[in-house]
Design a protein around this motif. Sequence first.
Motif, PDB file in Angstrom:
ATOM      1  N   SER A 232       0.825  -1.205   0.000  1.00 47.62           N
ATOM      2  CA  SER A 232       0.000   0.000   0.000  1.00 47.62           C
ATOM      3  C   SER A 232       0.863   1.260   0.000  1.00 47.62           C
ATOM      4  O   SER A 232       0.537   2.244  -0.665  1.00 47.62           O
ATOM      5  CB  SER A 232      -0.919  -0.009   1.230  1.00 47.62           C
ATOM      6  OG  SER A 232      -1.626   1.198   1.341  1.00 47.62           O
ATOM      7  N   ALA A 233       1.975   1.232   0.743  1.00 46.69           N
ATOM      8  CA  ALA A 233       2.870   2.391   0.775  1.00 46.69           C
ATOM      9  C   ALA A 233       3.431   2.677  -0.613  1.00 46.69           C
ATOM     10  O   ALA A 233       3.532   3.836  -1.038  1.00 46.69           O
ATOM     11  CB  ALA A 233       4.003   2.142   1.766  1.00 46.69           C
ATOM     12  N   SER A 234       3.789   1.621  -1.352  1.00 49.50           N
ATOM     13  CA  SER A 234       4.303   1.802  -2.718  1.00 49.50           C
ATOM     14  C   SER A 234       3.206   2.235  -3.676  1.00 49.50           C
ATOM     15  O   SER A 234       3.436   3.050  -4.568  1.00 49.50           O
ATOM     16  CB  SER A 234       4.935   0.491  -3.218  1.00 49.50           C
ATOM     17  OG  SER A 234       6.058   0.139  -2.444  1.00 49.50           O
ATOM     18  N   ALA A 235       1.993   1.698  -3.490  1.00 49.50           N
ATOM     19  CA  ALA A 235       0.895   1.992  -4.411  1.00 49.50           C
ATOM     20  C   ALA A 235       0.379   3.411  -4.249  1.00 49.50           C
ATOM     21  O   ALA A 235       0.214   4.152  -5.221  1.00 49.50           O
ATOM     22  CB  ALA A 235      -0.239   0.988  -4.204  1.00 49.50           C
ATOM     23  N   VAL A 236       0.121   3.813  -3.006  1.00 51.74           N
ATOM     24  CA  VAL A 236      -0.445   5.130  -2.738  1.00 51.74           C
ATOM     25  C   VAL A 236       0.643   6.199  -2.744  1.00 51.74           C
ATOM     26  O   VAL A 236       0.376   7.385  -2.953  1.00 51.74           O
ATOM     27  CB  VAL A 236      -1.197   5.125  -1.390  1.00 51.74           C
ATOM     28  CG1 VAL A 236      -1.816   6.473  -1.093  1.00 51.74           C
ATOM     29  CG2 VAL A 236      -2.281   4.050  -1.401  1.00 51.74           C
ATOM     30  N   ALA A 237       1.893   5.781  -2.505  1.00 53.03           N
ATOM     31  CA  ALA A 237       3.051   6.687  -2.449  1.00 53.03           C
ATOM     32  C   ALA A 237       2.925   7.708  -1.325  1.00 53.03           C
ATOM     33  O   ALA A 237       3.398   8.833  -1.436  1.00 53.03           O
ATOM     34  CB  ALA A 237       3.266   7.393  -3.791  1.00 53.03           C
ATOM     35  N   PHE A 238       2.274   7.303  -0.239  1.00 59.80           N
ATOM     36  CA  PHE A 238       2.113   8.197   0.904  1.00 59.80           C
ATOM     37  C   PHE A 238       1.651   7.386   2.109  1.00 59.80           C
ATOM     38  O   PHE A 238       0.829   6.478   1.972  1.00 59.80           O
ATOM     39  CB  PHE A 238       1.069   9.282   0.596  1.00 59.80           C
ATOM     40  CG  PHE A 238       0.778  10.202   1.744  1.00 59.80           C
ATOM     41  CD1 PHE A 238       1.718  11.122   2.176  1.00 59.80           C
ATOM     42  CD2 PHE A 238      -0.437  10.143   2.397  1.00 59.80           C
ATOM     43  CE1 PHE A 238       1.453  11.963   3.241  1.00 59.80           C
ATOM     44  CE2 PHE A 238      -0.724  10.990   3.454  1.00 59.80           C
ATOM     45  CZ  PHE A 238       0.234  11.904   3.882  1.00 59.80           C
ATOM     46  N   VAL A 239       2.205   7.688   3.272  1.00 63.85           N
ATOM     47  CA  VAL A 239       1.743   7.090   4.514  1.00 63.85           C
ATOM     48  C   VAL A 239       1.561   8.194   5.556  1.00 63.85           C
ATOM     49  O   VAL A 239       2.325   9.154   5.586  1.00 63.85           O
ATOM     50  CB  VAL A 239       2.724   6.020   5.060  1.00 63.85           C
ATOM     51  CG1 VAL A 239       2.796   4.822   4.142  1.00 63.85           C
ATOM     52  CG2 VAL A 239       4.112   6.610   5.280  1.00 63.85           C
ATOM     53  N   ALA A 240       0.539   8.065   6.377  1.00 64.31           N
ATOM     54  CA  ALA A 240       0.268   9.003   7.462  1.00 64.31           C
ATOM     55  C   ALA A 240      -0.488   8.247   8.548  1.00 64.31           C
ATOM     56  O   ALA A 240      -1.239   7.311   8.250  1.00 64.31           O
ATOM     57  CB  ALA A 240      -0.555  10.197   6.970  1.00 64.31           C
TER      58      ALA A 240
END
Length: 334
Positions: A232-240
């Motif tokens: 998911s981090a690679s797919a969305v290119a953002f984590v919070a």
Amino acid sequence: MPAFSRKWVMALVVLAIVVPLLQPLFPDLVSDYRLFLVSTMIIAAIAVLGLNLLTGFNGQISLGHSAFYAVGAYTAAILMDRLDCPYWLTLPAAAILSFIVGYLFGLPALRLEGHYLALATFALALSVPQILKYKWLEDLTGGVQGIVLSKPEPPFGLPLSEDQWLFYYCLIVMLILYWAAANLLNSRSGRAMMAIRDYHIAADTMGIDTSLYKTVTFGISAAYTGIAGALSASAVAFVAPDSFSFFLSIKFLIGLVVGGVGSLAGSVVGGIFYVLVDNSAQALSTYIKSDLGLQFDLSAYTVFGILLIVLMYLMPTGIVGGVYGMMRRLRRSS
């Protein structure tokens, strides 16, 4: 798995491989956005599969899998952003760290059963986003602002867009994990896991180390969900931190129940279901307000609740169980 099931699975895999290659011929039908949406369904299916191994096949109830999802996502994000690590190398790192966290959490959870275990995992789901916001970890986690990443680029100069490659990347990972889960459940260890689920006292009497199997299953389940988080981090290119709230755990659980508890195929169906509902609720709410003129704000949770009630009434064993039941009745009547 029955022969007809294997044939359907192979047909769906071939279809999944071929469809993205038709993008030049059908740019509207096979758009990058739709490929990205399917990639998120695959990621959700992996997370639900991890929960299914714990709840469906080992009988331990968890409301905290969003925490393991966050561990995997932040492991991948920190490795890529801070250490310039290749995105594919973050998957084993996320799996190992999530396994350790799940195993360590499973040790005290051995003393808990049923709703007490659910409450303990609920506390885990609530605490992890707050820990990620802690000021002493801001340099590592980015605090409330999170971490911005770049999408993975196709390797070896492959003539694919980023979303096409992301789709294939997620599909390959899911197929490997699905195969590993199927082999695990068909092994002696898998039968021991299910024996503990069905009657743990009898399993203990037969010489099965229930404590070991419960903690290891907790770790494996967390590892699967952590891998989904890393993808998911690679797919969305953002984590919070706010992306991994307790409601994410509820969505995983809804996907599990709707797809089919104790069914590997149900995990895939459940992942598809929860992403579809999550992405369609806003469009449906807009349609009700603008086209029908009704001042009714339809949230994703409202849709989840309505569909869950309807499906549990019509298909109490989940979509996959309901479909198998209908097929059996059709074969008997023919």
